[in-house]
Enzyme design. Sequence first.
Site, PDB file in Angstrom:
ATOM      1  N   HIS A 135       0.842  -1.198   0.000  1.00 47.94           N
ATOM      2  CA  HIS A 135       0.000   0.000   0.000  1.00 47.94           C
ATOM      3  C   HIS A 135       0.881   1.252   0.000  1.00 47.94           C
ATOM      4  O   HIS A 135       0.649   2.184  -0.777  1.00 47.94           O
ATOM      5  CB  HIS A 135      -0.918  -0.029   1.226  1.00 47.94           C
ATOM      6  N   GLU A 136       1.896   1.261   0.839  1.00 46.72           N
ATOM      7  CA  GLU A 136       2.775   2.439   0.941  1.00 46.72           C
ATOM      8  C   GLU A 136       3.563   2.654  -0.355  1.00 46.72           C
ATOM      9  O   GLU A 136       3.675   3.783  -0.838  1.00 46.72           O
ATOM     10  CB  GLU A 136       3.728   2.296   2.134  1.00 46.72           C
ATOM     11  N   HIS A 175       1.492   4.415  -2.981  1.00 45.91           N
ATOM     12  CA  HIS A 175       1.411   5.877  -2.883  1.00 45.91           C
ATOM     13  C   HIS A 175       2.566   6.521  -3.649  1.00 45.91           C
ATOM     14  O   HIS A 175       2.394   7.542  -4.315  1.00 45.91           O
ATOM     15  CB  HIS A 175       1.491   6.327  -1.417  1.00 45.91           C
ATOM     16  N   GLU A 230      -6.193   7.114  -1.148  1.00 47.99           N
ATOM     17  CA  GLU A 230      -6.264   5.888  -0.351  1.00 47.99           C
ATOM     18  C   GLU A 230      -6.860   4.734  -1.149  1.00 47.99           C
ATOM     19  O   GLU A 230      -6.319   3.638  -1.141  1.00 47.99           O
ATOM     20  CB  GLU A 230      -7.071   6.131   0.929  1.00 47.99           C
TER      21      GLU A 230
HETATM   22 ZN   LIG Z   1      -2.350   5.239   2.500  1.00 46.84          ZN
END
Ligand SMILES: [Zn+2]
Length: 264
Positions: free
Chosen positions: A125-126, A129, A184
Amino acid sequence: MRWISRLAMGALCISLAACTSSPTGRQQLTLYSDEQLNQMGQQAFNQYQQELPAVGGATHRYAECVASALVAELPQQQRAQNWQIRVFEDDSANAFALPGGYMGINTGLLDIATNQDQLAAVIGHEISHVLANHANERVSTQSATQLGLSVLQSTAGIQNEQMLGLLGAGAQYGILLPFSRRHESEADILGLNLMADAGFDPRASLTLWENMSAASNGQPPVWMSTHPSHGQRIDDLQAGMNEALARYEQASSAGKRPNCSRPG
Ligand SMILES: [Zn+2]
Protein backbone atom coordinates in the site's frame (compact mmCIF):
# COMPACT_ATOMS: atom_id res chain seq x y z
CA MET A 1 -17.14 22.12 -4.15
CA ARG A 2 -15.89 19.21 -6.17
CA TRP A 3 -16.73 20.70 -9.59
CA ILE A 4 -14.82 23.83 -8.58
CA SER A 5 -11.72 21.81 -7.84
CA ARG A 6 -12.02 19.99 -11.18
CA LEU A 7 -12.48 23.26 -13.00
CA ALA A 8 -9.50 24.82 -11.22
CA MET A 9 -7.38 21.79 -11.91
CA GLY A 10 -8.37 21.82 -15.59
CA ALA A 11 -7.31 25.46 -15.86
CA LEU A 12 -4.01 24.75 -14.14
CA CYS A 13 -3.40 21.72 -16.35
CA ILE A 14 -3.80 23.86 -19.45
CA SER A 15 -1.87 26.88 -18.25
CA LEU A 16 1.02 25.10 -16.56
CA ALA A 17 1.22 21.90 -18.60
CA ALA A 18 1.79 20.11 -15.33
CA CYS A 19 -0.55 17.19 -15.52
CA THR A 20 0.22 13.51 -15.49
CA SER A 21 -1.87 10.36 -15.31
CA SER A 22 -1.91 8.08 -12.29
CA PRO A 23 -1.51 4.29 -12.83
CA THR A 24 -5.32 3.98 -12.72
CA GLY A 25 -5.66 6.62 -15.46
CA ARG A 26 -6.71 9.47 -13.19
CA GLN A 27 -5.57 12.95 -14.23
CA GLN A 28 -3.37 14.57 -11.60
CA LEU A 29 -1.67 17.89 -11.01
CA THR A 30 2.10 17.47 -10.55
CA LEU A 31 3.94 20.78 -10.35
CA TYR A 32 7.22 19.45 -8.97
CA SER A 33 9.96 17.38 -10.59
CA ASP A 34 10.83 13.85 -9.49
CA GLU A 35 14.17 15.19 -8.25
CA GLN A 36 12.43 17.72 -6.01
CA LEU A 37 10.16 15.06 -4.60
CA ASN A 38 13.00 12.60 -4.05
CA GLN A 39 14.84 15.30 -2.16
CA MET A 40 11.81 15.91 0.06
CA GLY A 41 11.63 12.16 0.64
CA GLN A 42 15.28 11.97 1.58
CA GLN A 43 14.97 14.87 4.03
CA ALA A 44 11.97 13.31 5.75
CA PHE A 45 13.76 9.95 5.91
CA ASN A 46 16.90 11.51 7.43
CA GLN A 47 14.79 13.19 10.05
CA TYR A 48 13.06 9.93 10.89
CA GLN A 49 16.45 8.24 11.25
CA GLN A 50 17.67 10.94 13.59
CA GLU A 51 14.65 10.62 15.83
CA LEU A 52 14.26 6.85 16.11
CA PRO A 53 16.77 4.02 16.59
CA ALA A 54 16.91 1.47 13.75
CA VAL A 55 16.57 -2.26 14.39
CA GLY A 56 18.92 -4.65 12.59
CA GLY A 57 19.35 -8.42 12.51
CA ALA A 58 16.55 -10.86 11.79
CA THR A 59 13.82 -8.21 12.09
CA HIS A 60 15.44 -6.05 9.45
CA ARG A 61 16.05 -9.08 7.19
CA TYR A 62 12.37 -10.00 7.50
CA ALA A 63 11.18 -6.53 6.44
CA GLU A 64 13.72 -6.42 3.65
CA CYS A 65 12.65 -9.85 2.37
CA VAL A 66 9.01 -8.71 2.07
CA ALA A 67 9.89 -5.30 0.60
CA SER A 68 12.28 -6.66 -2.03
CA ALA A 69 9.74 -9.26 -3.20
CA LEU A 70 7.31 -6.37 -3.81
CA VAL A 71 9.88 -4.09 -5.44
CA ALA A 72 10.81 -6.91 -7.86
CA GLU A 73 7.30 -6.63 -9.34
CA LEU A 74 7.45 -2.91 -10.09
CA PRO A 75 7.66 -1.55 -13.63
CA GLN A 76 11.28 -1.36 -14.76
CA GLN A 77 11.68 2.39 -14.37
CA GLN A 78 10.42 2.43 -10.80
CA ARG A 79 12.26 -0.74 -9.86
CA ALA A 80 15.48 1.05 -10.74
CA GLN A 81 15.02 3.49 -7.85
CA ASN A 82 17.21 3.00 -4.82
CA TRP A 83 14.59 1.26 -2.65
CA GLN A 84 15.60 0.70 0.96
CA ILE A 85 13.77 -0.17 4.15
CA ARG A 86 14.51 0.50 7.82
CA VAL A 87 12.79 -0.94 10.85
CA PHE A 88 12.43 1.62 13.62
CA GLU A 89 12.20 0.81 17.31
CA ASP A 90 8.90 2.41 18.20
CA ASP A 91 5.69 1.07 19.74
CA SER A 92 3.40 3.22 17.59
CA ALA A 93 2.13 1.15 14.68
CA ASN A 94 3.27 3.13 11.67
CA ALA A 95 4.77 2.59 8.21
CA PHE A 96 5.65 4.80 5.26
CA ALA A 97 7.23 4.89 1.82
CA LEU A 98 8.59 8.14 0.42
CA PRO A 99 9.53 9.41 -3.04
CA GLY A 100 13.07 8.25 -3.76
CA GLY A 101 12.32 4.75 -2.44
CA TYR A 102 12.74 5.35 1.29
CA MET A 103 10.62 2.94 3.31
CA GLY A 104 10.16 2.63 7.04
CA ILE A 105 8.25 0.41 9.39
CA ASN A 106 7.90 0.66 13.16
CA THR A 107 8.23 -2.38 15.41
CA GLY A 108 4.73 -1.55 16.73
CA LEU A 109 3.30 -2.35 13.32
CA LEU A 110 5.00 -5.73 13.26
CA ASP A 111 2.87 -6.64 16.29
CA ILE A 112 -0.30 -5.94 14.28
CA ALA A 113 0.78 -7.33 10.91
CA THR A 114 1.28 -10.87 12.19
CA ASN A 115 2.62 -12.63 9.07
CA GLN A 116 4.50 -11.90 5.85
CA ASP A 117 1.31 -11.49 3.80
CA GLN A 118 -0.11 -8.84 6.15
CA LEU A 119 3.20 -7.02 6.19
CA ALA A 120 3.19 -7.14 2.38
CA ALA A 121 -0.27 -5.53 2.45
CA VAL A 122 1.10 -2.59 4.48
CA ILE A 123 4.29 -2.12 2.47
CA GLY A 124 2.52 -2.71 -0.87
CA HIS A 125 0.00 0.00 0.00
CA GLU A 126 2.77 2.44 0.94
CA ILE A 127 4.83 1.69 -2.19
CA SER A 128 1.69 2.33 -4.25
CA HIS A 129 1.41 5.88 -2.88
CA VAL A 130 4.91 6.45 -4.29
CA LEU A 131 4.17 4.75 -7.61
CA ALA A 132 1.12 6.92 -8.15
CA ASN A 133 2.96 10.19 -7.35
CA HIS A 134 0.55 10.98 -4.53
CA ALA A 135 3.04 13.09 -2.60
CA ASN A 136 3.69 15.27 -5.65
CA GLU A 137 -0.03 15.64 -6.24
CA ARG A 138 -0.70 16.54 -2.62
CA VAL A 139 2.08 19.14 -2.42
CA SER A 140 1.07 20.54 -5.83
CA THR A 141 -2.57 20.81 -4.81
CA GLN A 142 -1.63 22.60 -1.61
CA SER A 143 0.54 25.05 -3.53
CA ALA A 144 -2.16 25.61 -6.13
CA THR A 145 -4.75 26.19 -3.40
CA GLN A 146 -2.53 28.78 -1.74
CA LEU A 147 -1.85 30.40 -5.11
CA GLY A 148 -5.58 30.58 -5.89
CA LEU A 149 -6.35 32.11 -2.50
CA SER A 150 -3.63 34.74 -2.76
CA VAL A 151 -5.01 35.81 -6.15
CA LEU A 152 -8.47 36.08 -4.58
CA GLN A 153 -7.06 37.97 -1.62
CA SER A 154 -5.38 40.62 -3.74
CA THR A 155 -8.57 41.10 -5.78
CA ALA A 156 -11.01 41.24 -2.90
CA GLY A 157 -9.04 43.48 -0.56
CA ILE A 158 -8.42 43.28 3.14
CA GLN A 159 -12.01 44.08 4.27
CA ASN A 160 -13.17 40.66 3.14
CA GLU A 161 -10.73 38.92 5.40
CA GLN A 162 -13.41 36.92 7.16
CA MET A 163 -14.90 35.63 3.96
CA LEU A 164 -11.48 34.60 2.76
CA GLY A 165 -10.88 32.72 5.97
CA LEU A 166 -14.00 30.70 5.18
CA LEU A 167 -12.84 30.15 1.62
CA GLY A 168 -9.55 28.90 2.97
CA ALA A 169 -11.31 26.39 5.19
CA GLY A 170 -13.47 25.39 2.23
CA ALA A 171 -10.37 24.79 0.11
CA GLN A 172 -8.85 22.65 2.85
CA TYR A 173 -11.87 20.41 3.25
CA GLY A 174 -13.44 20.60 -0.18
CA ILE A 175 -10.36 20.21 -2.33
CA LEU A 176 -7.74 18.48 -0.25
CA LEU A 177 -9.79 15.93 1.61
CA PRO A 178 -11.49 14.24 -1.36
CA PHE A 179 -8.10 13.99 -3.04
CA SER A 180 -6.60 12.13 -0.17
CA ARG A 181 -9.53 9.71 0.02
CA ARG A 182 -9.08 9.04 -3.66
CA HIS A 183 -5.39 8.46 -2.98
CA GLU A 184 -6.26 5.89 -0.35
CA SER A 185 -8.57 3.94 -2.65
CA GLU A 186 -5.99 4.05 -5.40
CA ALA A 187 -3.19 2.85 -3.11
CA ASP A 188 -5.43 0.07 -1.80
CA ILE A 189 -6.17 -1.30 -5.26
CA LEU A 190 -2.63 -0.89 -6.61
CA GLY A 191 -1.19 -2.36 -3.42
CA LEU A 192 -3.54 -5.34 -3.55
CA ASN A 193 -2.41 -6.19 -7.09
CA LEU A 194 1.24 -5.60 -6.26
CA MET A 195 1.22 -8.01 -3.31
CA ALA A 196 -0.64 -10.61 -5.37
CA ASP A 197 1.85 -10.30 -8.24
CA ALA A 198 4.66 -10.93 -5.77
CA GLY A 199 2.96 -14.11 -4.53
CA PHE A 200 1.57 -12.80 -1.22
CA ASP A 201 -2.00 -13.81 -0.38
CA PRO A 202 -4.14 -10.69 -1.04
CA ARG A 203 -6.82 -11.84 1.43
CA ALA A 204 -4.34 -10.95 4.19
CA SER A 205 -5.14 -7.27 3.51
CA LEU A 206 -8.60 -7.82 5.03
CA THR A 207 -7.17 -9.64 8.06
CA LEU A 208 -4.71 -6.80 8.53
CA TRP A 209 -7.58 -4.32 8.84
CA GLU A 210 -9.38 -6.59 11.28
CA ASN A 211 -6.21 -6.67 13.38
CA MET A 212 -5.99 -2.88 13.15
CA SER A 213 -9.57 -2.52 14.42
CA ALA A 214 -8.98 -5.03 17.21
CA ALA A 215 -5.86 -3.15 18.32
CA SER A 216 -7.70 0.15 18.43
CA ASN A 217 -9.57 -0.13 21.74
CA GLY A 218 -8.00 2.79 23.51
CA GLN A 219 -5.66 4.56 21.10
CA PRO A 220 -6.08 3.59 17.43
CA PRO A 221 -2.84 2.51 15.69
CA VAL A 222 -1.16 5.50 14.00
CA TRP A 223 -1.30 3.88 10.58
CA MET A 224 -5.03 3.36 10.95
CA SER A 225 -5.72 6.92 12.13
CA THR A 226 -3.80 8.39 9.18
CA HIS A 227 -5.78 6.06 6.90
CA PRO A 228 -9.42 7.07 7.44
CA SER A 229 -12.73 5.67 6.18
CA HIS A 230 -12.41 2.10 7.32
CA GLY A 231 -15.68 0.86 5.78
CA GLN A 232 -14.87 2.33 2.37
CA ARG A 233 -11.47 0.63 2.48
CA ILE A 234 -12.94 -2.82 3.13
CA ASP A 235 -15.38 -2.25 0.23
CA ASP A 236 -12.52 -1.26 -2.09
CA LEU A 237 -10.45 -4.27 -1.10
CA GLN A 238 -13.37 -6.64 -1.57
CA ALA A 239 -14.19 -5.11 -4.95
CA GLY A 240 -10.63 -5.72 -6.13
CA MET A 241 -10.28 -9.17 -4.59
CA ASN A 242 -11.31 -11.32 -7.57
CA GLU A 243 -8.71 -9.77 -9.83
CA ALA A 244 -6.09 -9.91 -7.08
CA LEU A 245 -6.78 -13.60 -6.42
CA ALA A 246 -6.41 -14.39 -10.11
CA ARG A 247 -3.07 -12.59 -10.13
CA TYR A 248 -2.04 -14.38 -6.93
CA GLU A 249 -2.78 -17.78 -8.50
CA GLN A 250 -0.83 -16.82 -11.58
CA ALA A 251 2.15 -15.74 -9.45
CA SER A 252 1.98 -18.93 -7.39
CA SER A 253 1.97 -21.16 -10.45
CA ALA A 254 4.94 -19.18 -11.80
CA GLY A 255 6.79 -20.24 -8.63
CA LYS A 256 6.57 -16.95 -6.77
CA ARG A 257 6.22 -17.98 -3.14
CA PRO A 258 8.03 -15.58 -0.83
CA ASN A 259 9.29 -17.24 2.32
CA CYS A 260 10.24 -14.45 4.68
CA SER A 261 10.73 -15.81 8.16
CA ARG A 262 9.24 -13.67 10.87
CA PRO A 263 11.47 -13.40 13.92
CA GLY A 264 9.85 -14.84 17.04
ZN1 LIG B 1 -2.35 5.24 2.50
